[in-house]
Design an enzyme around this catalytic site. Structure first.
Site, PDB file in Angstrom:
ATOM      1  N   GLU A 262       5.333 -11.651  14.740  1.00 56.49           N
ATOM      2  CA  GLU A 262       4.819 -12.291  15.946  1.00 56.49           C
ATOM      3  C   GLU A 262       5.291 -13.752  15.982  1.00 56.49           C
ATOM      4  O   GLU A 262       5.770 -14.245  16.996  1.00 56.49           O
ATOM      5  CB  GLU A 262       3.297 -12.206  15.914  1.00 56.49           C
ATOM      6  CG  GLU A 262       2.660 -12.362  17.264  1.00 56.49           C
ATOM      7  CD  GLU A 262       1.153 -12.225  17.152  1.00 56.49           C
ATOM      8  OE1 GLU A 262       0.670 -11.656  16.162  1.00 56.49           O
ATOM      9  OE2 GLU A 262       0.484 -12.723  18.070  1.00 56.49           O
TER      10      GLU A 262
ATOM     11  N   ARG B 195       0.824  -1.219   0.000  1.00 57.66           N
ATOM     12  CA  ARG B 195       0.000   0.000   0.000  1.00 57.66           C
ATOM     13  C   ARG B 195       0.856   1.267   0.000  1.00 57.66           C
ATOM     14  O   ARG B 195       0.391   2.333  -0.412  1.00 57.66           O
ATOM     15  CB  ARG B 195      -0.992  -0.029   1.172  1.00 57.66           C
ATOM     16  CG  ARG B 195      -2.092  -1.062   0.949  1.00 57.66           C
ATOM     17  CD  ARG B 195      -3.048  -1.131   2.125  1.00 57.66           C
ATOM     18  NE  ARG B 195      -2.430  -1.676   3.318  1.00 57.66           N
ATOM     19  CZ  ARG B 195      -2.389  -2.972   3.623  1.00 57.66           C
ATOM     20  NH1 ARG B 195      -2.954  -3.849   2.844  1.00 57.66           N
ATOM     21  NH2 ARG B 195      -1.795  -3.394   4.720  1.00 57.66           N
TER      22      ARG B 195
HETATM   23  P1  AMP Z   1       4.228  -3.272  11.545  1.00 57.98           P
HETATM   24  O1  AMP Z   1       5.479  -3.865  10.944  1.00 57.98           O
HETATM   25  O2  AMP Z   1       3.719  -4.009  12.711  1.00 57.98           O
HETATM   26  O3  AMP Z   1       4.400  -1.792  11.817  1.00 57.98           O
HETATM   27  O4  AMP Z   1       3.086  -3.433  10.449  1.00 57.98           O
HETATM   28  C1  AMP Z   1       3.009  -2.534   9.410  1.00 57.98           C
HETATM   29  C2  AMP Z   1       2.538  -3.187   8.140  1.00 57.98           C
HETATM   30  O5  AMP Z   1       1.447  -4.077   8.361  1.00 57.98           O
HETATM   31  C3  AMP Z   1       2.042  -2.116   7.197  1.00 57.98           C
HETATM   32  O6  AMP Z   1       2.473  -2.421   5.876  1.00 57.98           O
HETATM   33  C4  AMP Z   1       0.540  -2.141   7.331  1.00 57.98           C
HETATM   34  O7  AMP Z   1      -0.061  -1.932   6.091  1.00 57.98           O
HETATM   35  C5  AMP Z   1       0.209  -3.523   7.897  1.00 57.98           C
HETATM   36  N1  AMP Z   1      -0.701  -3.478   9.077  1.00 57.98           N
HETATM   37  C6  AMP Z   1      -0.378  -3.794  10.347  1.00 57.98           C
HETATM   38  N2  AMP Z   1      -1.424  -3.665  11.185  1.00 57.98           N
HETATM   39  C7  AMP Z   1      -2.452  -3.225  10.420  1.00 57.98           C
HETATM   40  C8  AMP Z   1      -3.826  -2.866  10.702  1.00 57.98           C
HETATM   41  N3  AMP Z   1      -4.352  -2.940  11.937  1.00 57.98           N
HETATM   42  N4  AMP Z   1      -4.579  -2.430   9.675  1.00 57.98           N
HETATM   43  C9  AMP Z   1      -4.058  -2.347   8.422  1.00 57.98           C
HETATM   44  N5  AMP Z   1      -2.796  -2.670   8.099  1.00 57.98           N
HETATM   45  C10 AMP Z   1      -1.985  -3.114   9.079  1.00 57.98           C
END
Ligand code: AMP
Length: 173
Positions: free
Chosen positions: A97, A60
């Protein structure tokens, strides 16, 4: 502006698994007024940064990043999940995770421009693992990440504190 944009993002409960509230930005993208409002805001912020490239995170981040790069008149660089880029790549692993994931970039993504000023962009920062790896990768590829930008920051997960560059988010929850 912020309240309005936030209202265009849809919450989808229990996607992709139980307990997760997925922030669905497709409802912002298919609303031309909301998409333009967001892109106008990002263009206004970054037009004075003298950027050389915008690097978008798979997938995205490609949507917002490529529109912004075009508006700023700079190149766009995709940071992809492992195994997707066709030419020689560099990678950076990060913990999930359960298990590990990896993002990659082409070794010549920044066209040999030394210390290229790069903005890293994605739709959302949650735990910050993906963005941390993306920022390290940009720096490892010989460029400089001057900021990491997100449409939405889930601040209760404190992802921004992991990122070695400055962080900007348009919206926060
Ligand atoms: P993180 O590495 O945990 O910061 O996760 C970020 C990535 O996961 C991004 O590319 C987001 O698009 C996706 N992502 C994680 N959590 C969500 C959520 N609650 N809603 C939408 N996309 C998420």
């Amino acid at each position: 502006m912020k309240e309005y944009l936030l209202s265009t993002i849809r919450d989808v409960k229990d996607f992709p698994k139980e307990g997760i509230v997925f922030k669905d930005i497709t409802t912002l993208l298919n609303d031309p007024k909301a998409f333009k409002t967001l892109m106008d805001h990002l263009e206004e912020r970054y037009k004075s940064y003298d950027l050389d490239f915008v690097a978008g995170i798979d997938s995205r981040g490609f949507i917002f990043g490529s529109v912004l790069a075009d508006r700023l008149g700079v190149g766009f660089v995709p940071i992809r999940k492992a195994g997707k880029l066709p030419y020689t790549t560099m990678g950076e692993k990060y913990a999930l995770e359960y298990g590990v994931d990896e993002v990659e970039i082409h070794i010549d993504a920044f066209r040999d421009k030394k210390d290229a000023k790069v903005l890293v962009i994605d739709d959302l920062i949650a735990t910050g693992g993906t963005a941390k790896a993306a920022v390290s990768l940009v720096n490892k590829a010989g460029a400089k990440c001057v900021e990491a930008c997100f449409v939405l920051n889930l601040t209760f997960l404190d992802g921004a504190s992991k990122i070695e560059s400055p962080v900007y988010s348009v919206l926060e929850i």
